[in-house]
Design a protein around this motif. Structure first.
Motif, mmCIF file in Angstrom:
data_model
loop_
_atom_site.group_PDB
_atom_site.id
_atom_site.type_symbol
_atom_site.label_atom_id
_atom_site.label_comp_id
_atom_site.label_asym_id
_atom_site.label_seq_id
_atom_site.Cartn_x
_atom_site.Cartn_y
_atom_site.Cartn_z
ATOM 1 N N ALA A 1 0.828 -1.209 0.000
ATOM 2 C CA ALA A 1 0.000 0.000 0.000
ATOM 3 C C ALA A 1 0.862 1.259 0.000
ATOM 4 O O ALA A 1 0.447 2.315 -0.487
ATOM 5 C CB ALA A 1 -0.925 -0.016 1.212
ATOM 6 N N TRP A 2 2.084 1.137 0.503
ATOM 7 C CA TRP A 2 2.995 2.286 0.601
ATOM 8 C C TRP A 2 3.280 2.953 -0.747
ATOM 9 O O TRP A 2 3.606 4.137 -0.791
ATOM 10 C CB TRP A 2 4.312 1.863 1.261
ATOM 11 N N CYS A 3 3.166 2.203 -1.845
ATOM 12 C CA CYS A 3 3.535 2.794 -3.135
ATOM 13 C C CYS A 3 2.552 3.871 -3.590
ATOM 14 O O CYS A 3 2.864 4.655 -4.496
ATOM 15 C CB CYS A 3 3.703 1.718 -4.207
ATOM 16 N N TRP A 4 1.387 3.928 -2.963
ATOM 17 C CA TRP A 4 0.372 4.922 -3.328
ATOM 18 C C TRP A 4 0.446 6.181 -2.458
ATOM 19 O O TRP A 4 -0.458 7.001 -2.485
ATOM 20 C CB TRP A 4 -1.013 4.301 -3.208
ATOM 21 N N ARG A 5 1.490 6.341 -1.675
ATOM 22 C CA ARG A 5 1.568 7.425 -0.680
ATOM 23 C C ARG A 5 1.352 8.798 -1.299
ATOM 24 O O ARG A 5 0.771 9.688 -0.661
ATOM 25 C CB ARG A 5 2.923 7.399 0.037
ATOM 26 N N ASP A 6 1.823 9.030 -2.550
ATOM 27 C CA ASP A 6 1.719 10.352 -3.169
ATOM 28 C C ASP A 6 0.425 10.529 -3.948
ATOM 29 O O ASP A 6 0.031 11.658 -4.250
ATOM 30 C CB ASP A 6 2.910 10.590 -4.111
ATOM 31 N N VAL A 7 -0.225 9.422 -4.286
ATOM 32 C CA VAL A 7 -1.468 9.482 -5.069
ATOM 33 C C VAL A 7 -2.676 9.700 -4.168
ATOM 34 O O VAL A 7 -3.598 10.447 -4.511
ATOM 35 C CB VAL A 7 -1.638 8.191 -5.900
ATOM 36 N N LEU A 8 -2.676 9.060 -3.007
ATOM 37 C CA LEU A 8 -3.838 9.155 -2.109
ATOM 38 C C LEU A 8 -4.188 10.598 -1.747
ATOM 39 O O LEU A 8 -5.359 10.996 -1.873
ATOM 40 C CB LEU A 8 -3.599 8.320 -0.854
ATOM 41 N N PRO A 9 -3.228 11.422 -1.299
ATOM 42 C CA PRO A 9 -3.612 12.800 -0.967
ATOM 43 C C PRO A 9 -4.091 13.597 -2.175
ATOM 44 O O PRO A 9 -4.936 14.491 -2.032
ATOM 45 C CB PRO A 9 -2.340 13.402 -0.369
ATOM 46 N N GLU A 10 -3.569 13.267 -3.361
ATOM 47 C CA GLU A 10 -4.029 13.948 -4.572
ATOM 48 C C GLU A 10 -5.486 13.601 -4.864
ATOM 49 O O GLU A 10 -6.291 14.483 -5.210
ATOM 50 C CB GLU A 10 -3.148 13.571 -5.765
ATOM 51 N N LEU A 11 -5.835 12.333 -4.735
ATOM 52 C CA LEU A 11 -7.228 11.926 -4.958
ATOM 53 C C LEU A 11 -8.156 12.541 -3.919
ATOM 54 O O LEU A 11 -9.255 13.021 -4.248
ATOM 55 C CB LEU A 11 -7.344 10.407 -4.912
ATOM 56 N N HIS B 1 7.004 2.228 -15.345
ATOM 57 C CA HIS B 1 6.065 1.284 -14.732
ATOM 58 C C HIS B 1 5.556 1.776 -13.386
ATOM 59 O O HIS B 1 4.684 1.134 -12.789
ATOM 60 C CB HIS B 1 6.778 -0.070 -14.555
ATOM 61 N N SER B 2 6.067 2.910 -12.902
ATOM 62 C CA SER B 2 5.697 3.407 -11.572
ATOM 63 C C SER B 2 5.138 4.824 -11.639
ATOM 64 O O SER B 2 5.712 5.760 -11.077
ATOM 65 C CB SER B 2 6.913 3.360 -10.645
ATOM 66 N N PRO B 3 3.994 5.007 -12.287
ATOM 67 C CA PRO B 3 3.431 6.362 -12.398
ATOM 68 C C PRO B 3 3.048 6.960 -11.056
ATOM 69 O O PRO B 3 2.960 8.178 -10.922
ATOM 70 C CB PRO B 3 2.201 6.162 -13.295
ATOM 71 N N PHE B 4 2.855 6.110 -10.048
ATOM 72 C CA PHE B 4 2.507 6.616 -8.713
ATOM 73 C C PHE B 4 3.644 7.416 -8.097
ATOM 74 O O PHE B 4 3.413 8.242 -7.213
ATOM 75 C CB PHE B 4 2.087 5.470 -7.784
ATOM 76 N N PHE B 5 4.880 7.194 -8.534
ATOM 77 C CA PHE B 5 6.008 8.013 -8.109
ATOM 78 C C PHE B 5 6.441 8.998 -9.192
ATOM 79 O O PHE B 5 6.851 10.112 -8.899
ATOM 80 C CB PHE B 5 7.208 7.131 -7.726
ATOM 81 N N ALA B 6 6.377 8.575 -10.442
ATOM 82 C CA ALA B 6 6.841 9.426 -11.541
ATOM 83 C C ALA B 6 5.933 10.632 -11.760
ATOM 84 O O ALA B 6 6.411 11.732 -12.033
ATOM 85 C CB ALA B 6 6.939 8.606 -12.826
ATOM 86 N N ASP B 7 4.621 10.439 -11.616
ATOM 87 C CA ASP B 7 3.670 11.523 -11.855
ATOM 88 C C ASP B 7 2.397 11.300 -11.039
ATOM 89 O O ASP B 7 1.330 11.034 -11.576
ATOM 90 C CB ASP B 7 3.333 11.611 -13.348
ATOM 91 N N PRO B 8 2.504 11.373 -9.707
ATOM 92 C CA PRO B 8 1.329 11.084 -8.875
ATOM 93 C C PRO B 8 0.172 12.034 -9.114
ATOM 94 O O PRO B 8 -0.992 11.611 -9.092
ATOM 95 C CB PRO B 8 1.867 11.187 -7.444
ATOM 96 N N LYS B 9 0.470 13.299 -9.339
ATOM 97 C CA LYS B 9 -0.604 14.262 -9.594
ATOM 98 C C LYS B 9 -1.319 13.938 -10.905
ATOM 99 O O LYS B 9 -2.554 13.923 -10.977
ATOM 100 C CB LYS B 9 -0.038 15.687 -9.655
ATOM 101 N N GLY B 10 -0.531 13.646 -11.946
ATOM 102 C CA GLY B 10 -1.125 13.291 -13.223
ATOM 103 C C GLY B 10 -1.927 12.012 -13.143
ATOM 104 O O GLY B 10 -2.994 11.889 -13.776
ATOM 105 N N LEU B 11 -1.438 11.032 -12.382
ATOM 106 C CA LEU B 11 -2.172 9.784 -12.221
ATOM 107 C C LEU B 11 -3.488 10.025 -11.494
ATOM 108 O O LEU B 11 -4.534 9.510 -11.901
ATOM 109 C CB LEU B 11 -1.317 8.761 -11.472
ATOM 110 N N ALA B 12 -3.453 10.805 -10.435
ATOM 111 C CA ALA B 12 -4.684 11.104 -9.703
ATOM 112 C C ALA B 12 -5.688 11.816 -10.604
ATOM 113 O O ALA B 12 -6.893 11.529 -10.562
ATOM 114 C CB ALA B 12 -4.374 11.952 -8.476
#
Length: 237
Positions: free
Chosen positions: A14-24, A216-227
């Motif tokens: 679950a840790w890999c989503w740390r930057d995406v969760l607050p954006e969502l 392969h890791s958009p959750f770190f490469a571009d979390p805002k864009g992914l959200a």
């Protein structure tokens, strides 16, 4: 607004989503992530991990219907969840993931890919039950466009990946077929070849195909864009 449940891929948590969760959450959604069995803080022994156990962990975490997003290998357990309990899922989102074909395992599908770059970057355990990334090859394969801090954060948390769930064929029927689903292709992926992602995404409706210009890791490469992309998909209904 949607309720998102985010499911990690091989060796992650679950840790890999740390930057995406607050954006969502900042976009007005409810969002959380789950550790699959033997990942993150979950201490299930590798020898006990099955595809069904992954599936049931996801379903046990859902009380009200969710938008269920799965990264990489998580395409299999999220599809299995939709097949078993479709009423719990509003939509599946496959994020540079394997989009299952009924009767095939993840390993079967990987072998169908025109290239298998992952194989040069991993090593199998002595007991044959799991595999893990080779540390010095992890950045190139998984995180080549990610910030240094995020790469260090990830490498400190990676765990071995059970092989059995990935060697298990998944049988899918009408429940999965009827579940709304989207595919996000990552155009610079060095793990699952982008051209193979295109082949898998071709089974989705044109309006349900999306693309990001990341590894392969958009959750770190571009979390805002992914959200923002997840938000767009959820709003499209």
């Amino acid at each position: 607004m949607a309720e998102f449940l985010l499911i990690h891929g091989s060796c992650h948590g679950a840790w890999c989503w740390r930057d995406v969760l607050p954006e969502l959450i900042g976009l007005g959604h409810t969002a959380r992530a789950l550790d699959l069995p033997s990942h993150g803080d979950d201490k299930t022994p590798i020898a006990e991990v099955t595809l069904d156990l992954y599936r049931d962990a996801i379903l046990d975490a859902i009380d009200t219907p969710v938008v269920l997003a799965g990264h990489s290998m998580a395409g299999f357990p999220i599809a299995a969840a939709a097949e078993k309990a479709p009423r719990k899922i509003v939509r599946l989102i496959h994020l540079c993931s394997y989009a299952p074909v009924s009767g095939m395992s993840l390993i079967d599908m990987r072998k169908e890919s025109p290239r298998q770059p992952l194989l040069d970057a991993i090593e199998k355990s002595a007991d044959g039950l799991s595999w893990a990334p080779i540390p010095e090859k992890a950045r190139k394969t998984f995180y080549h466009d990610c910030p240094d801090e995020a790469v260090a954060y990830a490498k400190a948390r990676i765990v071995p990946q059970a092989i059995l769930p990935q060697a298990t064929a998944l049988e899918l029927g009408e429940n999965y077929a009827r579940t709304a689903k989207s595919y996000i292709r990552c155009a610079n992926d060095q793990t699952i070849p982008p051209e193979y992602q295109s082949d898998m995404a071709a089974r989705f409706a044109p309006e349900d195909r999306y693309e990001m210009q990341t590894s392969h890791s958009p959750f770190f490469a571009d979390p805002k864009g992914l959200a923002q992309m997840l938000d767009k998909i959820a709003r499209a209904g």
